[in-house]
Design an enzyme around this catalytic site. Structure first.
Site, PDB file in Angstrom:
ATOM      1  N   THR A 238      -4.210  -0.766  -7.040  1.00 39.65           N
ATOM      2  CA  THR A 238      -4.972   0.466  -7.286  1.00 39.65           C
ATOM      3  C   THR A 238      -4.107   1.726  -7.359  1.00 39.65           C
ATOM      4  OG1 THR A 238      -6.868   1.757  -6.472  1.00 39.65           O
ATOM      5  CG2 THR A 238      -5.366   0.929  -4.814  1.00 39.65           C
TER       6      THR A 238
ATOM      7  N   ARG B 194       0.851  -1.195   0.000  1.00 36.55           N
ATOM      8  CA  ARG B 194       0.000   0.000   0.000  1.00 36.55           C
ATOM      9  C   ARG B 194       0.890   1.250   0.000  1.00 36.55           C
ATOM     10  NH1 ARG B 194      -5.203   1.604  -0.888  1.00 36.55           N
ATOM     11  NH2 ARG B 194      -6.152   2.772   0.807  1.00 36.55           N
TER      12      ARG B 194
ATOM     13  N   THR C 257      -9.681   0.761  -9.312  1.00 36.72           N
ATOM     14  CA  THR C 257      -8.899  -0.296  -8.663  1.00 36.72           C
ATOM     15  C   THR C 257      -9.047  -1.515  -9.560  1.00 36.72           C
ATOM     16  OG1 THR C 257      -9.262   0.616  -6.466  1.00 36.72           O
ATOM     17  CG2 THR C 257      -8.761  -1.737  -6.523  1.00 36.72           C
TER      18      THR C 257
ATOM     19  N   ASP D 241      -7.802   8.285   0.778  1.00 38.90           N
ATOM     20  CA  ASP D 241      -8.317   7.187   1.621  1.00 38.90           C
ATOM     21  C   ASP D 241      -8.036   7.434   3.103  1.00 38.90           C
ATOM     22  OD1 ASP D 241      -9.760   5.636  -0.095  1.00 38.90           O
ATOM     23  OD2 ASP D 241      -8.159   4.231  -0.549  1.00 38.90           O
TER      24      ASP D 241
HETATM   25  N1  GLY Z   1      -8.543   2.967  -2.940  1.00 38.90           N
HETATM   26  C1  GLY Z   1      -9.581   2.069  -2.638  1.00 38.90           C
HETATM   27  C2  GLY Z   1      -9.273   1.230  -1.453  1.00 38.90           C
HETATM   28  O1  GLY Z   1      -8.116   1.033  -1.143  1.00 38.90           O
HETATM   29  O2  GLY Z   1     -10.167   0.760  -0.802  1.00 38.90           O
END
Ligand code: GLY
Length: 579
Positions: A409, A114, A391, A433
């Site tokens: 994503t 991430r 995503t 997010d």
């Molecule tokens: N960017 C969408 C997620 O990570 O939930």
């Protein structure tokens, strides 16, 4: 070798005729897009199956098997190729999660690549002097981007488990970026939606607009030569080909030029993290999914736990009672998400409590049998001591027992809209997010809590839910989808449709889905809707029904009667293939 599955196709076509024909049939499914057939979305195989949201990417994965590679070679090839094929959804300027089980592993492992907040980031960076959110700052342009993690993740996973050279697994992506491909309707739509933002950045205009400065449209050729150069640098030097050298220089130069926060230190310190999966049990099945910084796995398991003793299979997948209990479980999950979820390396998340059968029992007992819960009646649990639809997802399974489920994503359509000059890298807008402040909603309308405020080097909360289902340690299903907060509810429904309602995988994926996320206080139902009598019953129970596309595109593979069935959601572009 690819092959079509005529037997299955005939069966599925008749299933569709049945499901179209009216109220005597069991439930509603999605229609195919005009000119499309189920054939490309379903595959039966004996040796291996790959499902991804693009033909080139699925074929890149299949090619790795044909070259003698393994599931992780295929996963790496799909990851890089889909980065080129779906610039609206994912890319090397983004990040993701991957869940992997090899036959040697007792349990699956998960990989967290991430994006991270830059070292210079802080919790007030999206607020003005009065403490109000600055509209668009976390969504568009330089401040929207977190430190990208995809390259570190895929290169490191491949180094540990892959068998073919990195350059080999990256070749299909490089070829596709260099030769280009025709803009397809889903990409043309995303480009139109993000035209205004993309136009602000000359490096984005160079790629996504024609020579007359018109945004590319369906049928135009999209060539990404700068991206091909960057991919070659990675193929040659591994992670250093991205996080160091000329690519890093270009990223940092653009960040400085536009007043952004990402520096060399952020790039060199970026680390992929191998984490334990979150685990649950549903009847005889073991569920393994992604833990924090994703909320996805926790809430998929929580929803399944709440529903398990209700044996909803007796009612059927679109019966008003099934939908009522499932929607109520979803509602609770989102109340807990807002209160508790965040990056566990920074904040305490009551993971064990949220995924426990005891907590699920308490919640289940509070669901009234004949009416919907109002949002104010749903409060986060108390524990002692403590939107765009983009995503992408792909799944892989093979006869050796390997299972891969990965969601990747850049967040919203075309991420931040900003391409780093000379590199073809479209920067993510994953910073959205995070909660820009307590109570603020993100692109998908999810309410943000204190645990998800921006902090230096923290990872923003996600809903991505790459999931593996096993039975007594044996592979059953690899599943996942794009679409923001709907990800976790679509994954939970697909698992329920398959293992509780005993539907064949294609039916489990194709059935009309629903979603309830606490705020707004509505039951969102796929555009085609449910049968009138079920919707009337739900309205009588107090549900406000909103017919709106959920955006999920499930990519699932399951073992059915000794062979693999791969299904790429017929709602969108995608291919299931293998051998
Ligand atoms: N960017 C969408 C997620 O990570 O939930």
């Amino acid at each position: 070798m690819m092959f079509k599955a005529p037997k299955l196709f005939i069966l599925l076509s008749s299933f569709w005729v049945l499901s179209c024909s009216g109220p005597q049939f069991k439930y509603r499914t999605v229609p195919m897009a005009p000119g499309e057939s189920f054939e490309d979305h379903v595959f039966e195989g004996q040796d291996y199956v790959v499902t991804a949201q693009g033909d080139y990417s699925t074929k890149a994965g299949v090619k790795m098997y044909e070259l003698g590679g393994n599931a992780i070679d295929a996963a790496a090839a799909v990851s890089f190729c889909i980065s080129v094929e779906r610039p609206q959804s994912t890319g090397i300027g983004g990040g993701g999660f991957l869940v992997f089980k090899s036959p040697e592993m007792e349990k699956p492992v998960t990989f967290d690549f991430r994006e991270k907040a830059p070292l210079l980031a802080d919790s007030k960076m999206y607020l003005d002097k009065e403490g109000k959110e600055i509209k668009g700052k976390s969504l568009n342009g330089i401040f929207a981007g977190g430190v990208p993690g995809l390259v570190a993740g895929i290169v490191e996973i491949h180094k540990e488990y892959g068998s073919l050279p990195l350059a080999t697994v990256m070749q299909p992506a490089i070829d596709l970026a260099e030769k280009g491909f025709k803009v397809y309707p889903e990409l043309a739509f995303a480009l139109r939606v993000r035209e205004e933002t993309l136009r602000k950045f000359p490096a984005s205009v160079k790629i996504f607009f024609d020579k007359n400065k018109h945004i590319l449209k369906e049928g135009d050729l999209l060539v990404q030569s700068d991206l091909a150069k960057t991919l070659k640098s990675i193929a040659k030097k591994g992670r250093d080909g991205f996080y160091k050298g000329w690519v890093a220089d270009a990223i940092v130069a653009e960040e400085r030029r536009r007043g952004g926060l990402i520096r060399y230190n952020d790039l060199s310190r970026y680390n992929m993290i191998k984490r334990k999966p979150v685990e649950g049990k549903y009847k005889d099945y073991e569920i393994y999914s992604m833990g924090p910084p994703s909320s996805g796995g926790i809430h998929v398991i929580q929803i399944l736990n709440i529903l398990e003793p209700l044996n909803l299979g007796h009612y059927g997948i679109q019966d008003a009672k099934t939908i009522h209990y499932t929607a109520s479980a979803m509602q609770q999950a989102f109340a807990d998400r807002a209160r508790y979820l965040g990056d566990m390396d920074f904040v305490k998340v009551p993971l064990r409590e949220l995924t426990s059968k005891e907590y699920a029992k308490k919640i289940r007992e509070k669901i009234p049998h004949h009416r919907a819960l109002k949002k104010d009646e749903v409060l986060p649990g108390q524990f002692d001591g403590y939107e765009s639809t983009e995503t992408t997802h792909f799944s892989i399974m093979d006869k050796l027992g390997n299972m891969v489920s990965s969601t990747q994503t850049i967040n919203g359509f075309m991420g931040s809209g900003l391409v780093i000059p000379g590199t073809g890298i479209l920067l993510n807008n994953e910073m959205d997010d995070f909660a820009t402040k307590v109570g603020a909603k993100n692109l998908f309308g999810a309410v943000g809590g204190e645990n998800n405020l921006v902090e230096s080097e923290k990872r923003p909360l996600s809903s991505m839910s790459p999931t593996l289902v096993l039975k007594k340690g044996k592979p059953v299903m690899a599943v996942g989808t794009p679409s923001g907060t709907r990800i976790l509810t679509c994954v939970a429904q697909t698992i329920l449709n398959y293992i509780e309602h005993n539907e064949p995988l294609l039916n489990a994926v194709s059935a009309v889905r629903f979603h309830q996320q606490w705020y707004p206080d509505e039951l969102r139902v796929g555009t085609l809707g449910l049968k009138k009598e079920e919707e009337d019953e739900l309205r009588d129970m107090g549900y406000k029904i909103n017919h709106k596309n959920l955006g999920c595109r499930i990519q699932a593979i399951a073992m059915e009667k000794g062979q693999f069935i791969g299904v790429s959601d017929p709602r969108g572009l995608g291919l299931a293939a293998g051998k």
